[in-house]
Scaffold this motif. Structure first.
Motif, mmCIF file in Angstrom:
data_model
loop_
_atom_site.group_PDB
_atom_site.id
_atom_site.type_symbol
_atom_site.label_atom_id
_atom_site.label_comp_id
_atom_site.label_asym_id
_atom_site.label_seq_id
_atom_site.Cartn_x
_atom_site.Cartn_y
_atom_site.Cartn_z
ATOM 1 N N ALA A 131 133.979 91.057 30.382
ATOM 2 C CA ALA A 131 134.995 90.910 31.436
ATOM 3 C C ALA A 131 135.436 92.257 31.980
ATOM 4 O O ALA A 131 136.102 92.312 33.025
ATOM 5 N N TYR A 132 135.119 93.351 31.286
ATOM 6 C CA TYR A 132 135.523 94.702 31.687
ATOM 7 C C TYR A 132 137.037 94.789 31.877
ATOM 8 O O TYR A 132 137.529 95.399 32.821
ATOM 9 N N ILE B 246 138.163 72.652 27.969
ATOM 10 C CA ILE B 246 136.812 72.663 27.433
ATOM 11 C C ILE B 246 135.890 73.421 28.384
ATOM 12 O O ILE B 246 136.196 73.638 29.558
ATOM 13 N N GLN B 247 134.737 73.803 27.867
ATOM 14 C CA GLN B 247 133.873 74.738 28.579
ATOM 15 C C GLN B 247 133.391 74.205 29.925
ATOM 16 O O GLN B 247 133.212 74.974 30.869
ATOM 17 N N LYS B 248 133.193 72.918 30.067
ATOM 18 C CA LYS B 248 132.635 72.414 31.321
ATOM 19 C C LYS B 248 133.591 72.580 32.505
ATOM 20 O O LYS B 248 133.185 72.447 33.656
ATOM 21 N N TYR B 249 134.878 72.902 32.213
ATOM 22 C CA TYR B 249 135.835 73.112 33.288
ATOM 23 C C TYR B 249 136.019 74.587 33.634
ATOM 24 O O TYR B 249 136.875 74.937 34.443
ATOM 25 N N ASN C 153 131.587 85.935 29.822
ATOM 26 C CA ASN C 153 131.385 85.630 28.399
ATOM 27 C C ASN C 153 132.710 85.427 27.682
ATOM 28 O O ASN C 153 132.859 85.697 26.498
ATOM 29 N N SER C 154 133.713 84.939 28.415
ATOM 30 C CA SER C 154 135.062 84.825 27.878
ATOM 31 C C SER C 154 135.414 83.355 27.657
ATOM 32 O O SER C 154 134.637 82.462 28.021
ATOM 33 N N THR D 114 130.164 85.544 21.013
ATOM 34 C CA THR D 114 129.512 86.752 20.529
ATOM 35 C C THR D 114 129.408 87.740 21.685
ATOM 36 O O THR D 114 128.975 87.368 22.784
ATOM 37 N N ALA D 115 129.805 88.958 21.431
ATOM 38 C CA ALA D 115 129.834 89.965 22.492
ATOM 39 C C ALA D 115 128.426 90.265 22.996
ATOM 40 O O ALA D 115 127.512 90.514 22.210
ATOM 41 N N LYS D 116 128.256 90.255 24.323
ATOM 42 C CA LYS D 116 126.977 90.575 24.943
ATOM 43 C C LYS D 116 126.854 92.054 25.266
ATOM 44 O O LYS D 116 125.756 92.542 25.548
ATOM 45 N N ARG D 117 127.979 92.756 25.267
ATOM 46 C CA ARG D 117 127.979 94.199 25.485
ATOM 47 C C ARG D 117 129.098 94.798 24.660
ATOM 48 O O ARG D 117 129.985 94.091 24.175
ATOM 49 N N SER D 118 129.046 96.100 24.465
ATOM 50 C CA SER D 118 130.099 96.791 23.729
ATOM 51 C C SER D 118 131.245 97.154 24.665
ATOM 52 O O SER D 118 131.048 97.353 25.864
#
Length: 252
Positions: A149-150, A172-175, A184-185, A199-203
């Motif tokens: 999300a930076y 829920i995720q579908k909304y 990725n939040s 799980t983090a996709k970037r540091s």
């Protein structure tokens, strides 16, 4: 170690890299926090590494989103524990570690900071649910902003939940809007179809904050209690939660 009197209501940054360095045997960091709902920066978990998993294992508390002219309360105080995948305290050879005050001290400090401001009006629980049972789309509850999300994510037309069904089904995720998915939040949600971890996709930094519009934090009152675990690659969020449950870290 901090004592139970060391309350700092502006202490909202946790440097994960320093904790991993301090407790090199640990596979899991367990963090117990009080999150002020009028802090627009939230809790910052700095130096989250790609491949590490952040899992919410408990959320509680209520807050109101309809007050005005309140003083800013940073409101983050935390307890940190370090354990191995097997559930053995990694910091003190099995004796456990508490590096910040008890949750009672957190509660006392935050309640004092909000003294005189009652929890009433637009009341929302940790999951974004109102007193009437409806899940709200654009304020209240919590969002977890992963490093992708930076920074912090605020409620607006591009980010708030889709309203078709979310009121009854929960966050829920579908909304989720595409902006939340791309970042990725997640909104912690313990209902079927909801997310409790990513799980983090970037540091970078992960942020946990109350869900609200960027300009609207000044009228919020109250705080949420939250417990999270951060686990190394190869240890799932569920495994981390199980490991911590074998210790006393979250039972003081």
């Amino acid at each position: 170690m901090a004592s139970s009197s060391d309350i700092d209501l502006n202490d909202n940054i946790i440097d994960l890299s320093r904790l991993w360095e301090q407790y090199p045997k640990a596979d899991v960091l367990a963090i117990w926090m009080g999150l002020s709902t009028n802090n627009d920066k939230g809790i910052i978990l700095d130096n989250m590494e790609a491949g590490y998993t952040l899992r919410v294992i408990y959320g509680g508390g209520s807050a109101a989103f309809s007050k005005t002219n309140l003083s800013w309360v940073g409101g983050v105080v935390k307890i940190v524990g370090a354990v191995t995948k097997a559930g053995i305290d990694a910091a003190t050879d099995g004796e456990g570690i508490i590096v910040n005050p008890s949750i009672d001290a957190i509660s006392d400090g935050l309640n004092s900071a909000f003294s005189g401001a009652s929890i009433e009006g637009k009341v929302r629980n940790f999951w974004g649910q109102s007193d009437g049972g409806k899940y709200e789309i654009d304020e209240g509850g919590v969002i977890v902003c992963m490093p992708s999300a930076y920074g912090t994510i605020y409620s607006n037309d591009d980010t708030h939940l889709k309203d078709d069904g979310v009121h009854e089904d929960g966050r829920i995720q579908k909304y989720y809007k595409p902006a939340i998915v791309d970042a990725n939040s997640f909104f912690p949600c313990n209902r079927p179809g909801g997310l409790m971890e990513q799980t983090a996709k970037r540091s970078g930094a992960a942020c946990i904050l109350a869900w609200d519009k960027e300009s609207a934090f000044g009228d919020n009152v109250g705080w949420y209690e939250i417990k999270v675990v951060v686990s190394r690659p190869g240890v799932s969020g569920e495994e981390a939660e199980n490991a911590v449950s074998n210790t006393h870290i979250f039972s003081n």
